[in-house]
Design an enzyme around this catalytic site. Structure first.
Site, short mmCIF file in Angstrom:
data_model
loop_
_atom_site.label_atom_id
_atom_site.label_comp_id
_atom_site.label_asym_id
_atom_site.label_seq_id
_atom_site.Cartn_x
_atom_site.Cartn_y
_atom_site.Cartn_z
N THR A 146 -8.34 11.94 2.47
CA THR A 146 -8.87 12.13 0.52
C THR A 146 -9.84 13.89 0.60
O THR A 146 -10.98 14.39 1.55
CB THR A 146 -10.30 11.28 0.09
OG1 THR A 146 -11.03 11.16 0.82
CG2 THR A 146 -9.73 9.97 0.50
N ARG A 156 0.95 -1.31 0.21
CA ARG A 156 0.08 -0.31 -0.26
C ARG A 156 1.11 1.40 0.17
O ARG A 156 1.69 1.05 0.71
CB ARG A 156 -0.63 0.34 1.61
CG ARG A 156 -1.82 1.08 1.50
CD ARG A 156 -2.62 1.11 2.58
NE ARG A 156 -3.58 2.54 2.56
CZ ARG A 156 -4.71 3.22 3.56
NH1 ARG A 156 -3.64 2.34 5.32
NH2 ARG A 156 -5.01 3.85 3.37
N HIS A 157 -0.02 2.56 -0.40
CA HIS A 157 1.17 3.71 -0.30
C HIS A 157 1.41 4.14 0.78
O HIS A 157 0.70 3.51 1.96
CB HIS A 157 0.57 4.78 -0.80
CG HIS A 157 -1.43 4.87 -0.44
ND1 HIS A 157 -1.49 4.92 0.73
CD2 HIS A 157 -2.02 4.56 -0.89
CE1 HIS A 157 -2.67 5.79 1.38
NE2 HIS A 157 -3.24 4.88 -0.06
N LYS A 172 -12.92 -2.82 6.18
CA LYS A 172 -12.81 -3.41 5.42
C LYS A 172 -12.93 -5.21 4.37
O LYS A 172 -12.92 -5.62 2.92
CB LYS A 172 -11.13 -4.34 5.56
CG LYS A 172 -10.21 -2.38 5.71
CD LYS A 172 -10.55 -1.36 4.36
CE LYS A 172 -10.13 -0.51 4.50
NZ LYS A 172 -10.79 0.02 3.28
#
Length: 501
Positions: A126, A119-120, A332
């Site tokens: 956001t 993952r980043h 998730k």
């Protein structure tokens, strides 16, 4: 507005280097990372506009730092206040997860292949969330009657978070991740340059580049390698590193499965927090606002140049953070993972690419793989020893589901918190934190079967791989691993992504 732009310019010009914080003497050096199981219990648009206009990426200097007793290390990850910071769900900074099996290869075995899916690194919220948080702070300032005790900092708090891009801490996470990979696979990586792919968003591309910086520094190379392939994101592109091509999941009723599970659990654990917070401030914050207030703890920590734990974190108890982590884990599990009927199907394409790499054979897939790229040996080469892919948390959750890593985990309760001892190690913080990573390795072992073995290591936790006959070292033979991936090899439930109209 001018002061807001001045702040943005100052932030953009800043070159603060991520310096690690000293570990509190009262904190254990190897903290328990198991979530406890128990039964839980008028603003202005101008502020939002300021938040949205602050979408600036910070290019801080990144380097591998060395320090004794630090909050963040290459090997152990983030360890400041672990009883809280290891329970931030997908917003947790990466930390080494406990493993029942030693992560080093068994005696007599050596790695012959390594594939990382990452993952980043840590980012600002956001754009939509950043605007929401700005409105929340404005609402508090407009309606609060007092700011007692730990709430005192809110009186003069100014919302300054940007949106979408990596923070300095997130950049350093990825440098550390590259160094972590090299330390584990130094014999392999020293003579085998990685083939690197990245999903197309800026924060993912930057994360891949920072990972390459860490790899180069750890291997004492003067110049880092470059990303090999960048795959655009969006519904027009087949991309195994970004989910956008299953209409039934992206826009149908299944899109809300995760939200419904979270909403049910929020109705149980949020009301007591809501009552306490509103009682202290004299406000009427909604349940959603309480979740946002909790979100500001990890995001403000990640945004601090040195990763200092935010005062937002002190507004909630350890028990409440465990509940928050479970709330995020439900999102998730049911939104993108094993608990969603089409979650695993979105990860099928990546698994089939992984099988192709492991077996040195062409990709066989008719789901979301990019056949144009995969049919070009320069864009999807076989026979490499080291591969690195960079993606997002939701996409990685789908890949884990497609692999079957949590097939033995029963459906998560949306009413009662379940610890990682009950979920077979599943939680958002344990699987997809910022800079989260999955290593898939092949091992060649002397005096054992002629066939190579496969192991999967998720954030330093060796996965048991029961589905392919995993042994006490977490190994299964390559042939058994490939056989176990029948769901992916048969395309999952891909046809259900396109219901007839």
């Amino acid at each position: 507005m001018s002061s807001a732009w001045n702040r943005i310019k100052t932030a953009a010009a800043s070159k603060d280097e991520y310096s690690r914080l000293p570990l509190d003497d009262e904190e254990p050096t190897t903290p328990s990372k198991e979530r406890t199981g128990r039964i839980p219990r008028a603003c202005t648009w101008a502020t939002a506009f300021i938040a949205i206009t602050g979408l600036v990426g910070l290019w801080g200097a990144s380097s591998i730092l060395t320090a004794n007793k630090s909050c963040d290390t290459i090997d152990d990850g983030f360890r400041c206040t672990p009883k809280v910071s290891h329970f931030w769900g997908q917003y947790a900074l990466w930390f080494s997860v406990p493993s029942d099996v030693h992560v080093a290869p068994p005696k007599g075995c050596s790695a012959t292949f390594a594939n990382v899916l990452s993952r980043h690194g840590g980012r600002d919220p956001t754009a939509g969330k950043s605007a929401l948080y700005a409105l929340l702070i404005a609402d508090i300032h407009n309606t609060a009657k007092q700011y007692p005790g730990q709430f005192a900092f809110l009186k003069d708090y100014e919302y300054t978070l940007g949106a979408d891009q990596l923070t300095d801490v997130g950049r350093q996470e990825m440098v550390n991740s590259g160094a972590h990979f090299f330390r584990r696979y130094s014999d392999l990586a020293a003579s085998n340059p990685p083939f690197v792919r990245s999903a197309g968003q800026d924060r993912v591309i930057e994360s891949a580049n920072k990972w390459l910086v860490g790899l180069a520094q750890a291997s004492k190379q003067s110049t880092p390698a470059s990303i090999s392939v960048i795959i655009p994101e969006g519904p027009k592109w087949n991309n195994t590193l970004s989910h956008d091509t299953c209409p039934a999941l992206e826009g149908g009723p299944l899109r809300r499965v995760g939200y419904v599970a979270q909403s049910t659990f929020a109705g149980i654990f949020i009301p007591p927090i809501q009552k306490r917070v509103n009682g202290n401030l004299g406000t009427s914050l909604t349940a959603g606002s309480i979740i946002s207030l909790m979100d500001l703890c990890p995001f403000s920590t990640v945004a601090h140049p040195n990763g200092k734990v935010s005062p937002f974190c002190d507004l909630f108890t350890e028990e409440e953070w465990h509940e928050y982590d479970y709330y995020q884990s439900l999102g998730k599990w049911y939104g993108f993972g094993t608990g969603n009927p089409l979650g695993a199907t979105q990860g099928v394409g990546y698994v089939n690419e992984l099988i192709a790499r492991l077996t040195d054979s062409p990709v066989k897939d008719e789901t979301n793989t990019n056949t144009t790229l995969n049919g070009d040996s320069t864009q999807f080469p076989l026979g490499k020893k080291v591969y690195a892919d960079f993606s997002h948390d939701n996409d990685m959750s789908q890949v884990y589901a497609a692999l079957g890593l949590y097939n033995n985990t029963k459906a998560l309760s949306n009413e009662t918190i379940e610890g990682t001892e009950s979920t077979n190690g599943f939680s958002a913080a344990w699987t997809v934190p910022f800079a989260g990573r999955m290593y898939v390795e092949k091992l060649s072992c002397k005096e054992e079967a002629k066939e190579e073995y496969v192991r999967i290591i998720m954030n330093d936790r060796v996965m048991p791989l029961e589905f392919c006959g995993g042994d006490s070292y977490g190994r299964c033979t390559l042939s058994n691993f490939v056989k176990s991936q029948q769901f992916a090899r048969e395309g999952g439930r891909w046809s259900e992504c396109f219901p007839s109209t």
